[in-house]
Design an enzyme around this catalytic site. Sequence first.
Site, PDB file in Angstrom:
ATOM      1  N   ASP A   1       0.823  -1.219   0.000  1.00 17.48           N
ATOM      2  CA  ASP A   1       0.000   0.000   0.000  1.00 17.48           C
ATOM      3  C   ASP A   1       0.854   1.265   0.000  1.00 17.48           C
ATOM      4  O   ASP A   1       1.945   1.282   0.562  1.00 17.48           O
ATOM      5  CB  ASP A   1      -0.906  -0.022   1.239  1.00 17.48           C
ATOM      6  CG  ASP A   1      -2.017   1.005   1.148  1.00 17.48           C
ATOM      7  OD1 ASP A   1      -2.253   1.549   0.060  1.00 17.48           O
ATOM      8  OD2 ASP A   1      -2.643   1.267   2.185  1.00 17.48           O
TER       9      ASP A   1
ATOM     10  N   ASN B   1     -10.461  -3.323  -6.233  1.00 19.67           N
ATOM     11  CA  ASN B   1      -9.630  -2.376  -7.001  1.00 19.67           C
ATOM     12  C   ASN B   1     -10.201  -2.049  -8.380  1.00 19.67           C
ATOM     13  O   ASN B   1      -9.760  -1.090  -9.021  1.00 19.67           O
ATOM     14  CB  ASN B   1      -8.187  -2.890  -7.138  1.00 19.67           C
ATOM     15  CG  ASN B   1      -7.371  -2.763  -5.867  1.00 19.67           C
ATOM     16  OD1 ASN B   1      -6.441  -3.532  -5.625  1.00 19.67           O
ATOM     17  ND2 ASN B   1      -7.701  -1.795  -5.019  1.00 19.67           N
TER      18      ASN B   1
HETATM   19  C1  FPP Z   1      -1.980   0.014  -3.324  1.00 15.83           C
HETATM   20  O1  FPP Z   1      -1.457   1.333  -3.304  1.00 15.83           O
HETATM   21  C2  FPP Z   1      -1.348  -0.765  -4.372  1.00 15.83           C
HETATM   22  C3  FPP Z   1      -2.007  -1.442  -5.376  1.00 15.83           C
HETATM   23  C4  FPP Z   1      -3.463  -1.478  -5.491  1.00 15.83           C
HETATM   24  C5  FPP Z   1      -1.260  -2.151  -6.427  1.00 15.83           C
HETATM   25  C6  FPP Z   1      -0.068  -2.967  -6.006  1.00 15.83           C
HETATM   26  C7  FPP Z   1       0.637  -3.348  -7.239  1.00 15.83           C
HETATM   27  C8  FPP Z   1       1.964  -3.293  -7.426  1.00 15.83           C
HETATM   28  C9  FPP Z   1       2.946  -2.949  -6.371  1.00 15.83           C
HETATM   29  C10 FPP Z   1       2.484  -3.574  -8.809  1.00 15.83           C
HETATM   30  C11 FPP Z   1       3.374  -4.713  -8.852  1.00 15.83           C
HETATM   31  C12 FPP Z   1       2.658  -5.971  -8.611  1.00 15.83           C
HETATM   32  C13 FPP Z   1       2.951  -7.100  -9.252  1.00 15.83           C
HETATM   33  C14 FPP Z   1       2.322  -8.378  -8.892  1.00 15.83           C
HETATM   34  C15 FPP Z   1       3.910  -7.110 -10.351  1.00 15.83           C
HETATM   35  P1  FPP Z   1      -2.462   2.556  -3.536  1.00 15.83           P
HETATM   36  O2  FPP Z   1      -2.525   2.828  -4.979  1.00 15.83           O
HETATM   37  O3  FPP Z   1      -3.754   2.243  -2.883  1.00 15.83           O
HETATM   38  O4  FPP Z   1      -1.713   3.715  -2.778  1.00 15.83           O
HETATM   39  P2  FPP Z   1      -2.431   4.965  -2.057  1.00 15.83           P
HETATM   40  O5  FPP Z   1      -3.234   4.401  -0.934  1.00 15.83           O
HETATM   41  O6  FPP Z   1      -1.257   5.761  -1.596  1.00 15.83           O
HETATM   42  O7  FPP Z   1      -3.250   5.654  -3.101  1.00 15.83           O
END
Ligand code: FPP
Length: 240
Positions: A15, A63
Amino acid sequence: MQAGKVPRHVAIIMDGNGRWARRRNLPREAGHRAGGEALRRTVEACRDLGIEILTVYAFSTENWKRPRAEVRALMNLIVEYVRKERQALIDNNVRVIAIGDIRGLPEATRREIEGVVEATRANTGPILCLALNYGGRREIVEAARSLARKALRGEISPDDIDEETFARELMTHDLPDPDLLIRPSGEMRVSNFLLWQMAYTELWFTPVLWPDFGPEELRQAVESYQARDRRYGGVHPEET
Ligand code: FPP
């Protein structure tokens, strides 16, 4: 690292990618890309520490609510990550598995995931479990549905259903429950991740955003885990 048991199975909610990008005036996709780099570092750090299984929450059933462009970017990034990492994963004897509704992913992403799962199937080293289009509640509902069907077909009696038979219906049926859950970015919730499996998991939170996560944060989490007293609802024999 002090001597002590290393967690066998670590789960991570990756996250904070969006906030990391915003602080740098970059698009959210840049945060996810940096999150992919953090995943690469963390897979290596897990191997160095002797952690057997790493399960990462890469895309939840919730998501899909994100803007279409971000979902598309994430799906493309997963394809790119797997293509780039594939050989290193094979060479390092890592077995990649996936949990979640993989069939619900865009065709290209699904194919890439299925390809790396197949290519690493016989590997005997650490396991990297990718949770994609995954939701803990949905997984539990699917397990209940599967058991109900078996009961209707007369293959089992409802009285035979216990925690063990239930756990066997889950997508994690081959894995031990996570010992340690890590959630970066300062949020302190479980967000529909491995709900059944985390009944006795130790939780560790850090304000560090996922793209900044690395071996040092993993070391801190494992050290904290090693200082925990896991009683699973019981008491130590010397206390009785
Ligand atoms: C949450 O951060 C993250 C995600 C929903 C995506 C996680 C995916 C990756 C790290 C890409 C790599 C993964 C693989 C399997 C290659 P957020 O976007 O919710 O962050 P925020 O809360 O700061 O907005």
